[in-house]
Design a protein around this motif. Structure first.
Motif, PDB file in Angstrom:
ATOM      1  N   UNK A  17      38.728  54.173  54.734  1.00  0.00           N
ATOM      2  CA  UNK A  17      38.246  55.495  53.788  1.00  0.00           C
ATOM      3  C   UNK A  17      37.754  55.239  52.483  1.00  0.00           C
ATOM      4  N   UNK A  18      37.570  54.092  51.849  1.00  0.00           N
ATOM      5  CA  UNK A  18      37.135  53.730  50.722  1.00  0.00           C
ATOM      6  C   UNK A  18      35.662  53.963  50.647  1.00  0.00           C
ATOM      7  N   UNK A  19      35.215  54.530  49.440  1.00  0.00           N
ATOM      8  CA  UNK A  19      33.537  54.515  49.353  1.00  0.00           C
ATOM      9  C   UNK A  19      33.123  53.325  48.491  1.00  0.00           C
ATOM     10  N   UNK A  20      31.905  52.849  48.558  1.00  0.00           N
ATOM     11  CA  UNK A  20      31.496  51.814  47.945  1.00  0.00           C
ATOM     12  C   UNK A  20      31.667  52.153  46.418  1.00  0.00           C
ATOM     13  N   UNK A  21      31.886  51.140  45.740  1.00  0.00           N
ATOM     14  CA  UNK A  21      32.054  51.554  44.143  1.00  0.00           C
ATOM     15  C   UNK A  21      30.934  50.398  43.423  1.00  0.00           C
ATOM     16  N   UNK A  35      29.821  41.741  37.172  1.00  0.00           N
ATOM     17  CA  UNK A  35      30.708  42.068  36.161  1.00  0.00           C
ATOM     18  C   UNK A  35      31.337  43.346  36.730  1.00  0.00           C
ATOM     19  N   UNK A  36      30.644  44.230  37.366  1.00  0.00           N
ATOM     20  CA  UNK A  36      31.061  45.614  37.926  1.00  0.00           C
ATOM     21  C   UNK A  36      32.046  45.391  39.047  1.00  0.00           C
ATOM     22  N   UNK A  37      31.706  44.372  39.788  1.00  0.00           N
ATOM     23  CA  UNK A  37      32.574  44.097  40.926  1.00  0.00           C
ATOM     24  C   UNK A  37      33.917  43.666  40.447  1.00  0.00           C
ATOM     25  N   UNK A  38      33.801  42.657  39.302  1.00  0.00           N
ATOM     26  CA  UNK A  38      35.114  42.137  38.934  1.00  0.00           C
ATOM     27  C   UNK A  38      35.891  43.165  38.199  1.00  0.00           C
ATOM     28  N   UNK A  39      35.222  44.228  37.456  1.00  0.00           N
ATOM     29  CA  UNK A  39      36.021  45.371  36.973  1.00  0.00           C
ATOM     30  C   UNK A  39      36.642  46.119  37.985  1.00  0.00           C
ATOM     31  N   UNK A  40      35.811  46.339  39.063  1.00  0.00           N
ATOM     32  CA  UNK A  40      36.534  47.285  40.046  1.00  0.00           C
ATOM     33  C   UNK A  40      37.633  46.705  40.970  1.00  0.00           C
ATOM     34  N   UNK A  46      41.031  46.416  46.084  1.00  0.00           N
ATOM     35  CA  UNK A  46      40.291  46.436  47.063  1.00  0.00           C
ATOM     36  C   UNK A  46      39.346  47.386  46.933  1.00  0.00           C
ATOM     37  N   UNK A  47      37.830  46.678  47.072  1.00  0.00           N
ATOM     38  CA  UNK A  47      36.716  47.244  46.889  1.00  0.00           C
ATOM     39  C   UNK A  47      35.662  47.047  47.833  1.00  0.00           C
ATOM     40  N   UNK A  48      34.876  48.215  48.157  1.00  0.00           N
ATOM     41  CA  UNK A  48      33.793  48.114  49.003  1.00  0.00           C
ATOM     42  C   UNK A  48      32.499  47.958  48.202  1.00  0.00           C
TER      43      UNK A  48
END
Length: 100
Positions: A17-21, A35-40, A46-48
């Motif tokens: 149910x997660x939206x891509x960040x 960098x953005x993926x690391x912060x997320x 858990x990130x998409x």
């Protein structure tokens, strides 16, 4: 980080149910995206990540590169989406099923 099949299934269920960040565009995989993926990952564990249709990079190449650079595990690749997991070192929010 290696995940068992049971742990991957658990993470896929949580990530459904997660939206891509983070989204990759026509510039492909850049340092800004990493960098953005690391912060997320630091914030959510858990990130998409979504590859836009104009992204020149291949999904598997991006997933491998991100997992290496971010010390994260690829829980799933589906379509143009990558699900990444990295346990928070001090305050983990996600409890994975036990190994074995």
């Amino acid at each position: 980080m290696d995940l068992t099949g049971k742990q991957r299934r658990h993470l896929r269920a949580l990530g459904h149910h997660l939206d891509p960040v983070v989204q990759l565009g026509k510039a492909g995989l850049t340092d800004g995206v990493v960098t953005a993926a690391d912060a997320a990952l630091e914030r959510h564990e858990l990130v998409k990540i979504r590859l836009g249709t104009e992204c020149p990079d291949e999904l598997d190449d991006v997933a491998d590169t991100l997992s290496e650079r971010l010390r994260a595990a690829v829980a799933q690749t589906l379509g143009r989406t990558i699900l990444l997991y990295r346990r928070h070192p001090k305050e983990p929010k996600i409890t994975l099923p036990a190994r074995g």
